[in-house]
Scaffold this motif. Structure first.
Motif, PDB file in Angstrom:
ATOM      1  N   SER A  27     -35.119  -7.432 -34.551  1.00 38.12           N
ATOM      2  CA  SER A  27     -35.672  -9.015 -35.068  1.00 38.12           C
ATOM      3  C   SER A  27     -37.290  -9.199 -34.861  1.00 38.12           C
ATOM      4  N   MET A  28     -37.896 -10.759 -35.570  1.00 37.96           N
ATOM      5  CA  MET A  28     -39.285 -10.767 -34.561  1.00 37.96           C
ATOM      6  C   MET A  28     -39.373 -11.260 -33.483  1.00 37.96           C
ATOM      7  N   ARG A  29     -38.038 -11.722 -32.785  1.00 44.40           N
ATOM      8  CA  ARG A  29     -37.814 -12.039 -31.716  1.00 44.40           C
ATOM      9  C   ARG A  29     -37.797 -11.555 -30.707  1.00 44.40           C
ATOM     10  N   ASP A  30     -37.151  -9.946 -31.375  1.00 43.15           N
ATOM     11  CA  ASP A  30     -37.352  -8.644 -30.150  1.00 43.15           C
ATOM     12  C   ASP A  30     -37.989  -8.638 -29.976  1.00 43.15           C
ATOM     13  N   THR A  42     -46.552 -15.548 -34.146  1.00 46.23           N
ATOM     14  CA  THR A  42     -47.553 -14.596 -33.770  1.00 46.23           C
ATOM     15  C   THR A  42     -47.049 -12.952 -34.390  1.00 46.23           C
ATOM     16  N   VAL A  43     -45.776 -12.893 -34.148  1.00 44.69           N
ATOM     17  CA  VAL A  43     -45.798 -11.223 -34.456  1.00 44.69           C
ATOM     18  C   VAL A  43     -45.341 -11.429 -36.255  1.00 44.69           C
ATOM     19  N   ALA A  44     -44.738 -12.369 -36.718  1.00 44.93           N
ATOM     20  CA  ALA A  44     -45.303 -12.469 -38.295  1.00 44.93           C
ATOM     21  C   ALA A  44     -46.435 -12.590 -38.987  1.00 44.93           C
ATOM     22  N   TYR A  45     -47.308 -13.057 -38.096  1.00 38.69           N
ATOM     23  CA  TYR A  45     -49.430 -12.506 -38.619  1.00 38.69           C
ATOM     24  C   TYR A  45     -49.172 -11.502 -38.393  1.00 38.69           C
ATOM     25  N   HIS A  46     -49.047 -10.608 -36.679  1.00 32.62           N
ATOM     26  CA  HIS A  46     -49.216  -9.114 -36.928  1.00 32.62           C
ATOM     27  C   HIS A  46     -48.830  -8.115 -38.353  1.00 32.62           C
ATOM     28  N   LEU A  47     -47.504  -8.868 -38.631  1.00 36.89           N
ATOM     29  CA  LEU A  47     -46.981  -8.137 -38.958  1.00 36.89           C
ATOM     30  C   LEU A  47     -47.658  -7.923 -40.306  1.00 36.89           C
ATOM     31  N   ARG A  48     -47.681  -9.337 -40.979  1.00 39.57           N
ATOM     32  CA  ARG A  48     -48.370  -9.227 -42.521  1.00 39.57           C
ATOM     33  C   ARG A  48     -50.349  -8.903 -42.443  1.00 39.57           C
ATOM     34  N   THR A  59     -38.605  -5.250 -40.515  1.00 36.74           N
ATOM     35  CA  THR A  59     -37.359  -6.508 -39.528  1.00 36.74           C
ATOM     36  C   THR A  59     -35.982  -6.836 -39.866  1.00 36.74           C
ATOM     37  N   ARG A  60     -34.872  -6.910 -38.581  1.00 37.22           N
ATOM     38  CA  ARG A  60     -33.681  -7.503 -38.954  1.00 37.22           C
ATOM     39  C   ARG A  60     -34.162  -9.051 -39.395  1.00 37.22           C
ATOM     40  N   GLY A  61     -33.474  -9.900 -40.154  1.00 35.01           N
ATOM     41  CA  GLY A  61     -33.525 -11.225 -39.782  1.00 35.01           C
ATOM     42  C   GLY A  61     -33.026 -11.483 -41.341  1.00 35.01           C
ATOM     43  N   ARG A  62     -33.542 -12.995 -41.538  1.00 34.44           N
ATOM     44  CA  ARG A  62     -33.161 -13.782 -42.949  1.00 34.44           C
ATOM     45  C   ARG A  62     -33.860 -12.933 -44.622  1.00 34.44           C
ATOM     46  N   PRO A  63     -32.860 -12.623 -44.926  1.00 35.33           N
ATOM     47  CA  PRO A  63     -34.293 -11.858 -46.215  1.00 35.33           C
ATOM     48  C   PRO A  63     -34.799 -12.922 -46.715  1.00 35.33           C
TER      49      PRO A  63
END
Length: 72
Positions: A27-30, A42-48, A59-63
């Motif tokens: 997950s993003m938190r993981d 911040t992880v989401a920003y880096h992934l983008r 990542t796992r989580g909300r579709p």
């Protein structure tokens, strides 16, 4: 992994290690915890940014209705 920051390289490696250990994407938190970030956003920003360089990390989580490859 040309064009990626050190932080982005650590996120990609952590995601790969997580999948190897648990058999599913993190997950993003993981990922945030694995690389020492306090915010999943911040992880989401880096992934983008990583997607822009051609590296998609699952990542796992909300579709999402977004394309996992291009983000649109």
């Amino acid at each position: 992994m040309a064009g990626l920051s050190d932080q982005q390289i650590r996120i990609a490696r952590s995601a790969r290690e997580y999948v190897a250990e648990f058999g599913e994407p993190p997950s993003m938190r993981d990922l945030a915890a694995a690389v020492g970030l306090s915010s999943a956003s911040t992880v989401a920003y880096h992934l983008r940014r990583m997607r822009e360089h051609g590296l998609a990390v699952e990542t796992r989580g909300r579709p999402s209705s977004r394309c996992p490859h291009c983000g649109h």
